[in-house]
Design an enzyme around this catalytic site. Structure first.
Site, PDB file in Angstrom:
ATOM      1  N   GLU A  92       0.828  -1.207   0.000  1.00  0.00           N
ATOM      2  CA  GLU A  92       0.000   0.000   0.000  1.00  0.00           C
ATOM      3  C   GLU A  92       0.858   1.250   0.000  1.00  0.00           C
ATOM      4  O   GLU A  92       1.827   1.365   0.732  1.00  0.00           O
ATOM      5  CB  GLU A  92      -0.930   0.008   1.217  1.00  0.00           C
ATOM      6  N   ARG A 102     -17.893  -0.958   5.486  1.00  0.00           N
ATOM      7  CA  ARG A 102     -18.913  -1.683   4.719  1.00  0.00           C
ATOM      8  C   ARG A 102     -19.561  -2.766   5.572  1.00  0.00           C
ATOM      9  O   ARG A 102     -20.703  -3.139   5.393  1.00  0.00           O
ATOM     10  CB  ARG A 102     -18.201  -2.292   3.499  1.00  0.00           C
ATOM     11  N   CYS A 155      -8.009  -1.800   8.065  1.00  0.00           N
ATOM     12  CA  CYS A 155      -6.635  -1.801   7.554  1.00  0.00           C
ATOM     13  C   CYS A 155      -6.168  -0.395   7.218  1.00  0.00           C
ATOM     14  O   CYS A 155      -5.064   0.008   7.587  1.00  0.00           O
ATOM     15  CB  CYS A 155      -6.518  -2.725   6.345  1.00  0.00           C
ATOM     16  N   HIS A 182      -1.423  -5.584   1.966  1.00  0.00           N
ATOM     17  CA  HIS A 182      -2.617  -6.435   1.920  1.00  0.00           C
ATOM     18  C   HIS A 182      -2.272  -7.765   1.248  1.00  0.00           C
ATOM     19  O   HIS A 182      -1.481  -7.797   0.304  1.00  0.00           O
ATOM     20  CB  HIS A 182      -3.737  -5.750   1.124  1.00  0.00           C
TER      21      HIS A 182
HETATM   22  N1  PCA Z   1      -8.440  -6.865   6.596  1.00  0.00           N
HETATM   23  C1  PCA Z   1      -9.384  -5.789   6.842  1.00  0.00           C
HETATM   24  C2  PCA Z   1      -9.271  -5.485   8.304  1.00  0.00           C
HETATM   25  C3  PCA Z   1      -8.586  -6.667   8.913  1.00  0.00           C
HETATM   26  C4  PCA Z   1      -8.003  -7.395   7.762  1.00  0.00           C
HETATM   27  O1  PCA Z   1      -7.252  -8.360   7.833  1.00  0.00           O
HETATM   28  C5  PCA Z   1      -9.195  -4.594   5.915  1.00  0.00           C
HETATM   29  O2  PCA Z   1      -8.731  -4.772   4.774  1.00  0.00           O
HETATM   30  O3  PCA Z   1      -9.519  -3.469   6.286  1.00  0.00           O
END
Ligand code: PCA
Length: 225
Positions: A92, A102, A155, A182
């Protein structure tokens, strides 16, 4: 309750704090935590990886992250999170000052259009060398990409909050690099997916690339995949 190693780094050994989240949204596992656990204790160029779990909860995730920064005084912080539907390890670039959930978090909270930090700046860039880390992932033979949005759920909340903490904490935080990656689903969670061992290998190489890169490398315009 913090889930992390109780031992401290010996003098001179720097710490990479690597976080993952607990399962959320009805899932029974979260690959981000499995990857962090798998890399716990690894040595990366004079650094030692310390893994810790954050709750998928607005607010509490950041309080725990702040406590981890105090406890471990890391020189680098890499937070991991699951992003179902993505095909690659997604490094990111930016966190934005918005919570817009959401689905409810793990305490049922579902903030809509609230700031992460009232009166904070609109966004923070990650201070990790994202292009060098992308190269590291790709050298491991694992799909990677630079992502321009971490979403607006927990996140992004953690990425923005981490960068705000690093930018504003008095003492100790100068020069600490931080950011967020991610990760796709695991087999069995849905498609597309990546095997755990590939994600662990890709992340390991990304950490090496980050440690070795003093300044981010330029791959040229558009070279984000
Ligand atoms: N993914 C979520 C929050 C916790 C996770 O592992 C997100 O992409 O916000």
């Amino acid at each position: 309750m913090l889930h992390h190693a109780s031992h401290y780094a010996p003098p001179g050994e720097r710490v990479i704090l690597l976080t993952g989240f607990d399962p959320f949204g009805g899932d029974t596992l979260n690959p981000s935590w499995l990857i962090a656990q798998a890399l716990h204790g690894q040595r990366v160029g004079g650094h030692r990886v310390v893994a810790a779990q954050l709750p998928t909860v607005f607010g509490r995730s950041l309080y725990q992250l702040e406590a981890l920064l105090e406890a471990h005084r890391p020189s680098m912080v890499v937070c991991l999170g699951q992003a179902g539907g993505r095909t690659a390890l997604s490094i990111e670039r930016v966190g934005i000052n918005i919570n817009d959930a959401r689905i409810p978090d793990n305490t049922g909270a579902q903030p809509i259009d609230t700031p992460v930090v009232p009166a904070g700046p609109a966004a923070y860039f990650a201070s990790l060398p994202v292009k060098a880390m992308l190269r590291g992932v790709q050298r491991a033979g694992v799909p990677g990409e630079v992502s321009q949005t971490a979403g607006t759920f927990v996140c992004n909340h953690v990425l923005y909050g981490l960068m705000h903490l690093l930018a504003t904490r008095s003492g100790g935080a100068a020069g600490v690099r931080g950011g967020f990656i991610h990760v796709p689903w695991l087999p069995g969670q849905g498609a597309p997916y990546l095997p755990l061992r590939d994600m662990v290998r890709g992340l390991y190489m990304a950490l090496w690339a980050a440690v070795l890169a003093h300044e981010d490398i330029a791959l040229g315009a558009g070279a984000t995949h």
